[in-house]
Design an enzyme around this catalytic site. Structure first.
Site, PDB file in Angstrom:
ATOM      1  N   HIS A  19      13.812 -11.829   1.755  1.00 22.14           N
ATOM      2  CA  HIS A  19      14.881 -11.180   2.502  1.00 22.14           C
ATOM      3  C   HIS A  19      15.732 -12.232   3.213  1.00 22.14           C
ATOM      4  O   HIS A  19      15.435 -13.427   3.113  1.00 22.14           O
ATOM      5  CB  HIS A  19      14.357 -10.090   3.434  1.00 22.14           C
ATOM      6  CG  HIS A  19      13.401 -10.556   4.496  1.00 22.14           C
ATOM      7  ND1 HIS A  19      13.683 -11.579   5.361  1.00 22.14           N
ATOM      8  CD2 HIS A  19      12.160 -10.116   4.845  1.00 22.14           C
ATOM      9  CE1 HIS A  19      12.692 -11.752   6.202  1.00 22.14           C
ATOM     10  NE2 HIS A  19      11.730 -10.888   5.896  1.00 22.14           N
ATOM     11  N   HIS A  22      14.000 -14.995   5.245  1.00 17.10           N
ATOM     12  CA  HIS A  22      13.459 -16.099   4.440  1.00 17.10           C
ATOM     13  C   HIS A  22      14.605 -16.969   3.921  1.00 17.10           C
ATOM     14  O   HIS A  22      14.517 -18.196   3.900  1.00 17.10           O
ATOM     15  CB  HIS A  22      12.680 -15.575   3.233  1.00 17.10           C
ATOM     16  CG  HIS A  22      11.613 -14.580   3.568  1.00 17.10           C
ATOM     17  ND1 HIS A  22      11.543 -13.337   2.985  1.00 17.10           N
ATOM     18  CD2 HIS A  22      10.567 -14.640   4.421  1.00 17.10           C
ATOM     19  CE1 HIS A  22      10.507 -12.680   3.471  1.00 17.10           C
ATOM     20  NE2 HIS A  22       9.897 -13.444   4.341  1.00 17.10           N
ATOM     21  N   CYS A 129      -6.276  -9.338  12.183  1.00 18.59           N
ATOM     22  CA  CYS A 129      -5.173  -8.568  11.584  1.00 18.59           C
ATOM     23  C   CYS A 129      -4.883  -9.168  10.212  1.00 18.59           C
ATOM     24  O   CYS A 129      -4.531 -10.347  10.110  1.00 18.59           O
ATOM     25  CB  CYS A 129      -3.920  -8.633  12.458  1.00 18.59           C
ATOM     26  SG  CYS A 129      -2.482  -7.931  11.607  1.00 18.59           S
ATOM     27  N   CYS A 132      -1.189 -10.515   9.624  1.00 22.39           N
ATOM     28  CA  CYS A 132      -0.872 -11.885  10.067  1.00 22.39           C
ATOM     29  C   CYS A 132      -1.893 -12.885   9.565  1.00 22.39           C
ATOM     30  O   CYS A 132      -1.692 -14.082   9.746  1.00 22.39           O
ATOM     31  CB  CYS A 132      -0.898 -12.023  11.580  1.00 22.39           C
ATOM     32  SG  CYS A 132      -0.089 -10.791  12.506  1.00 22.39           S
ATOM     33  N   CYS A 146      -1.923  -4.883  16.881  1.00 25.59           N
ATOM     34  CA  CYS A 146      -1.374  -6.215  16.626  1.00 25.59           C
ATOM     35  C   CYS A 146       0.081  -6.202  17.106  1.00 25.59           C
ATOM     36  O   CYS A 146       0.835  -5.293  16.768  1.00 25.59           O
ATOM     37  CB  CYS A 146      -1.439  -6.513  15.128  1.00 25.59           C
ATOM     38  SG  CYS A 146      -0.259  -7.771  14.632  1.00 25.59           S
ATOM     39  N   HIS A 149       2.335  -6.230  13.798  1.00 30.20           N
ATOM     40  CA  HIS A 149       2.204  -5.197  12.765  1.00 30.20           C
ATOM     41  C   HIS A 149       1.967  -3.804  13.330  1.00 30.20           C
ATOM     42  O   HIS A 149       1.918  -2.830  12.579  1.00 30.20           O
ATOM     43  CB  HIS A 149       1.108  -5.580  11.768  1.00 30.20           C
ATOM     44  CG  HIS A 149       1.496  -6.766  10.931  1.00 30.20           C
ATOM     45  ND1 HIS A 149       1.281  -8.046  11.350  1.00 30.20           N
ATOM     46  CD2 HIS A 149       2.164  -6.845   9.759  1.00 30.20           C
ATOM     47  CE1 HIS A 149       1.770  -8.874  10.449  1.00 30.20           C
ATOM     48  NE2 HIS A 149       2.313  -8.178   9.482  1.00 30.20           N
ATOM     49  N   LYS A 295      14.072  -4.865  13.851  1.00 26.07           N
ATOM     50  CA  LYS A 295      13.276  -5.821  13.085  1.00 26.07           C
ATOM     51  C   LYS A 295      13.294  -5.423  11.607  1.00 26.07           C
ATOM     52  O   LYS A 295      13.200  -4.246  11.281  1.00 26.07           O
ATOM     53  CB  LYS A 295      11.841  -5.772  13.635  1.00 26.07           C
ATOM     54  CG  LYS A 295      10.957  -6.821  13.036  1.00 26.07           C
ATOM     55  CD  LYS A 295       9.561  -6.740  13.582  1.00 26.07           C
ATOM     56  CE  LYS A 295       8.672  -7.483  12.602  1.00 26.07           C
ATOM     57  NZ  LYS A 295       7.309  -7.530  12.922  1.00 26.07           N
ATOM     58  N   LYS A 298       9.676  -3.628   5.561  1.00 26.52           N
ATOM     59  CA  LYS A 298       9.682  -2.772   4.372  1.00 26.52           C
ATOM     60  C   LYS A 298       9.531  -1.307   4.766  1.00 26.52           C
ATOM     61  O   LYS A 298      10.169  -0.436   4.222  1.00 26.52           O
ATOM     62  CB  LYS A 298       8.511  -3.170   3.462  1.00 26.52           C
ATOM     63  CG  LYS A 298       8.951  -4.037   2.308  1.00 26.52           C
ATOM     64  CD  LYS A 298       8.036  -3.881   1.115  1.00 26.52           C
ATOM     65  CE  LYS A 298       6.925  -4.907   1.182  1.00 26.52           C
ATOM     66  NZ  LYS A 298       6.047  -4.935   0.044  1.00 26.52           N
TER      67      LYS A 298
HETATM   68  N1  MSP Z   1       2.885 -17.980   4.433  1.00 20.62           N
HETATM   69  C1  MSP Z   1       3.216 -18.194   5.786  1.00 20.62           C
HETATM   70  C2  MSP Z   1       3.753 -19.596   5.991  1.00 20.62           C
HETATM   71  C3  MSP Z   1       2.816 -20.676   5.594  1.00 20.62           C
HETATM   72  S1  MSP Z   1       3.554 -22.246   5.807  1.00 20.62           S
HETATM   73  C4  MSP Z   1       2.303 -23.332   5.595  1.00 20.62           C
HETATM   74  C5  MSP Z   1       4.278 -17.196   6.251  1.00 20.62           C
HETATM   75  N2  MSP Z   1       5.034 -16.655   5.324  1.00 20.62           N
HETATM   76  S2  MSP Z   1       6.174 -15.570   5.552  1.00 20.62           S
HETATM   77  O1  MSP Z   1       6.695 -15.287   4.251  1.00 20.62           O
HETATM   78  O2  MSP Z   1       5.664 -14.470   6.301  1.00 20.62           O
HETATM   79  O3  MSP Z   1       7.267 -16.196   6.456  1.00 20.62           O
HETATM   80  C6  MSP Z   1       7.894 -17.357   6.054  1.00 20.62           C
HETATM   81  C7  MSP Z   1       9.011 -17.734   6.973  1.00 20.62           C
HETATM   82  O4  MSP Z   1      10.022 -16.759   6.990  1.00 20.62           O
HETATM   83  C8  MSP Z   1       8.585 -17.969   8.406  1.00 20.62           C
HETATM   84  O5  MSP Z   1       9.157 -19.168   8.841  1.00 20.62           O
HETATM   85  C9  MSP Z   1       9.189 -16.830   9.149  1.00 20.62           C
HETATM   86  O6  MSP Z   1       9.504 -17.192  10.436  1.00 20.62           O
HETATM   87  C10 MSP Z   1      10.450 -16.603   8.316  1.00 20.62           C
HETATM   88  N3  MSP Z   1      10.974 -15.280   8.565  1.00 20.62           N
HETATM   89  C11 MSP Z   1      10.389 -14.086   8.267  1.00 20.62           C
HETATM   90  N4  MSP Z   1      11.178 -13.087   8.750  1.00 20.62           N
HETATM   91  C12 MSP Z   1      12.254 -13.617   9.370  1.00 20.62           C
HETATM   92  C13 MSP Z   1      13.393 -13.101   9.990  1.00 20.62           C
HETATM   93  N5  MSP Z   1      13.597 -11.811  10.129  1.00 20.62           N
HETATM   94  N6  MSP Z   1      14.323 -13.991  10.449  1.00 20.62           N
HETATM   95  C14 MSP Z   1      14.180 -15.339  10.284  1.00 20.62           C
HETATM   96  N7  MSP Z   1      13.121 -15.847   9.709  1.00 20.62           N
HETATM   97  C15 MSP Z   1      12.116 -15.036   9.303  1.00 20.62           C
HETATM   98  O7  MSP Z   1       4.406 -16.988   7.441  1.00 20.62           O
END
Ligand code: MSP
Length: 719
Positions: A19, A22, A129, A132, A146, A149, A295, A298
């Protein structure tokens, strides 16, 4: 020695879909890598991203989709990789934690830390959890849930291996003192420092119960804790790990979201200290994106897919739209409307229009001959030649900002240059001037070309796909190229097609009913198209849910007993919908197949023994209330043509003109879901046997099914 730079993004959980949150993180890292490639040469920069796959979540997700685990992982990892490629990201490597190179490195690091005496065996009891993949202290929970979540963590007791994190409390504090720039921005550093100062406890780094993951080298029965495993990706992607030039001789920078800075700034450096490996040079903890103030999740159906934006607006719009929204490090909000406004004003109407106008005029009035570039007259900064102006702007716009992670300021500097150039055009009315006094106009064109030149140079980093076209338009030293449309018009109606307006519904409950234990949780959801058929993933999911269900226990659940008593007390011949479904299930082994929407919430209904009221919003008259009946309400039950009289002082869901659902057992005919329905009101009905959280979780499950298997979106909670 030539400077080297190693940039990493977090590795993304493979079961999620990419999304804009990411994308934000990955695009920011890509931009920094591009900047440094231009500055120190592409061979001296490495940019790594990838997927985090060794988690229980992936096992569950594969089962949910009825897929073999590795086939599922390959498909999902490919999806992440191609999404990034299609969004125009230039990473040098993509690591998957299921790869052999990663497994080997994790086993080696684990052994090394174990041999150092920093990993020991113990037993652990705690609240875990799975969302997380983290243990929580009781005090960290919010109403027992949590904090992220909003679900209660599970109690986990198992034999674990522990990492002596506590031993590194002092060394970490010393490291932070010696390296004040290790974690930026400052606000994040303060959070982490106070976390360390409050005392570090040893952490469990193995799971005895995990089915999937990397086995401990010294104990095959246990799997490495997913975070301990994931962090090592930054080394496992480098041939020779820490001995690779991109670790030992490079500036290593991890770009991560604020939610995972603790892992990167406490656990990871402690692991490296224990293994005797150099620490990364810097961690940048960026902020979070919300969508329309909420926030992204899904289950709320408000996830914005970066590919959708890239297909409609182009990769440079996606990149600049996200990175210029707010300061890198702060939180901010996204809305399609605002994104479109940005596209129209800054890109199509700003940069695109400027380039087009200048090049068209030069071609038309000067036969394409480019006048010599000039220092712009409306530029009030440092004096100097036109070339010095270009160099200075490039330095101020890019170097100063990107070497201190100010992506937002870099974009804004670019937009200011565009504004200045447009201002110069309008003030001089160069399109008129060129007809009146060509020599004077040539000077203005020279000044405009200085702006275009620097905008193009900055764009090589900030708008890389457009920069190529700008260069073509600028032509060679003497002649301008052909004019092009850099940012074509994007039709608003196309983008907003999905957002068909929907009336909203207000929901109220008579406080006397609340006192008696009746409660309700409701939401609105939009379904693009109802289908009679059940999808394969839904069938696999239903099989899993029903496989875990004890039908007899469900039929005897307290929530059903209380409902039955209320029907008996009110002398209503009712049957709780979950009972009806459970009886069918008991007899035939299946739930009925009505259509994908009804099937989706029926599944949650038997799983939670909750009765759902589900109505077509467009057929509801005004607002909805749960109230006592007077006995004079209109009510035609589902499947009937005849009106039925209700008693006084029953409870019912009603709109402005009729009963929508009598008690929690029978809906009305008029507002039922048909194949044409698009906008749905769904409410979960509870009595004194359950609490609000239970009801919320039941509603969440129904919504998740509607989002996941029926393409539902635009979810809005109404009570
Ligand atoms: N798998 C772990 C990371 C392991 S690194 C050794 C993880 N993955 S994640 O897919 O949940 O999140 C990856 C990144 O996306 C994180 O840096 C998280 O902060 C970022 N984001 C997830 N949602 C976000 C927003 N809504 N806004 C900005 N960044 C976001 O955590």
């Amino acid at each position: 020695m030539i400077q080297k730079k190693y940039f990493t993004t977090p590795i993304y959980y493979v079961n999620d879909v990419p999304h804009i949150g990411h994308a934000y993180c990955t695009l920011a890292t890509d931009t920094l890598a591009r900047y440094w490639r231009n500055k120190i040469g592409p061979d001296n920069v490495k940019f790594l991203t990838g997927t985090d796959e060794n988690s229980q979540k992936t096992v569950d997700a594969a089962a949910k989709h009825g897929k073999e685990i590795y086939a599922y992982l390959d498909e999902m990892a490919e999806n992440w990789k191609t999404t990034w490629e299609q969004c125009g990201l230039q990473f040098d490597d993509f690591i998957r934690t299921t790869e052999g190179r990663h497994h080997d490195k994790v086993a080696e690091m684990f052994q090394r830390i174990y041999d150092k005496g920093d990993i020991y065996k113990g037993s652990y009891k705690g609240l875990y959890c799975t969302g997380c993949e983290t243990f929580y202290k009781e005090s960290e929970l919010v109403d027992g849930n949590c904090p992220d979540h909003k679900k209660p963590p599970m109690e986990l007791e198992e034999e674990n291996y522990f990492f002596r994190l506590s031993k590194y409390e002092k060394p970490l504090l010393e490291y932070y003192q010696k390296n004040p720039e290790f974690l930026v921005p400052e606000s994040r550093k303060n959070e982490i420092l106070s976390f360390i100062q409050s005392g570090l406890e040893d952490i469990s780094v193995s799971r005895e119960t995990a089915e999937f993951g990397i086995s401990l080298p010294m104990d095959e029965k246990h799997k490495v804790y997913v975070w301990f495993d994931a962090l090592i990706n930054y080394l496992s992607a480098l041939p020779d790990g820490e001995n690779n030039e991109f670790w030992k001789d490079a500036d290593v920078t991890h770009i991560v979201g604020k939610d995972i800075t603790r892992f990167h700034c406490v656990i990871w450096p402690a692991m490296l200290m224990s293994a005797g490996i150099k620490l990364p040079d810097q961690v940048f903890g960026h902020g979070y994106f919300t969508v329309d103030g909420t926030k992204m999740s899904k289950s709320l159906g408000n996830v914005v897919n970066p590919l959708d934006l890239s297909k409609k607006f182009g990769n440079d719009a996606l990149r600049s739209g996200l990175l210029s929204s707010f300061t890198f490090g702060s939180d901010g909000d996204f809305s399609v409307e605002r994104f479109h406004d940005f596209y129209d004003s800054r890109l199509a109407g700003g940069i695109g229009n400027l380039f087009n106008r200048v090049i068209v005029l030069i071609n038309k009035f000067l036969d394409g001959n480019k006048p010599e570039i000039q220092r712009p007259r409306n530029y009030t900064g440092r004096s100097g030649s036109a070339e010095e102006f270009v160099d200075f702007q490039l330095h101020e716009g890019l170097f100063v900002n990107l070497e201190s992670y100010q992506l937002y300021s870099a974009y804004n500097h670019l937009f200011e240059l565009v504004d200045k150039a447009n201002e110069l055009m309008n003030e001089t009315e160069v399109w008129k001037l060129v007809k009146e006094d060509e020599e004077k106009a040539k000077i203005v064109f020279g000044e405009l070309l200085a702006y275009l030149e620097v905008i193009m140079l900055i764009s090589c980093t900030l708008l890389p796909e457009t920069a190529g076209k700008m260069q073509q338009m600028l032509g060679d030293e003497k002649k301008a190229g052909k004019a092009q449309i850099l940012f074509p018009q994007v039709d608003r109606t196309v983008v907003e097609e999905k957002e068909t307006p929907r009336s909203t519904v207000k929901f109220t409950v008579n406080p006397k009913l609340i006192e008696q234990g009746y409660q309700v949780k409701a939401a609105l959801i939009t379904i693009p198209k109802i289908s009679k058929k059940q999808s394969k993933p839904f069938r696999a999911h239903a099989t899993e849910v029903l496989g875990n269900l004890d039908i007899d226990a469900a039929l005897n659940a307290e929530i059903i007993q209380v409902a039955n008593k209320s029907y008996a007390d009110a002398e209503v011949d009712g049957k709780h919908p979950a009972v009806h479904l459970l009886e069918i299930l008991k007899k035939s082994g299946k739930l009925p197949n009505i259509n994908n929407v009804v099937d989706a919430y029926n599944l949650a209904s038997v799983d939670y023994q909750i009765s759902f009221g589900v109505h077509d919003i467009e057929k509801i008259d005004g607002d909805v209330k749960l109230d006592f009946t007077t006995g004079s309400e209109d009510y035609t039950p589902l499947g009937s043509k005849e009106k039925v009289k209700v008693n006084k002082d029953e409870y019912a869901f009603m709109d402005g003109s009729q009963i929508l659902c009598r008690m929690d057992c029978k809906q009305c005919e008029k507002t039922k879901i048909t194949m044409q329905t698009k906008h749905i009101l769904i409410y979960a009905q509870g009595n004194s046997a359950v609490d609000a959280l239970y009801l919320e979780n039941g509603l969440d499950e129904a919504i998740e099914n509607l989002v996941e298997y029926c393409g539902g979106g635009h979810v809005e909670r109404v009570i």
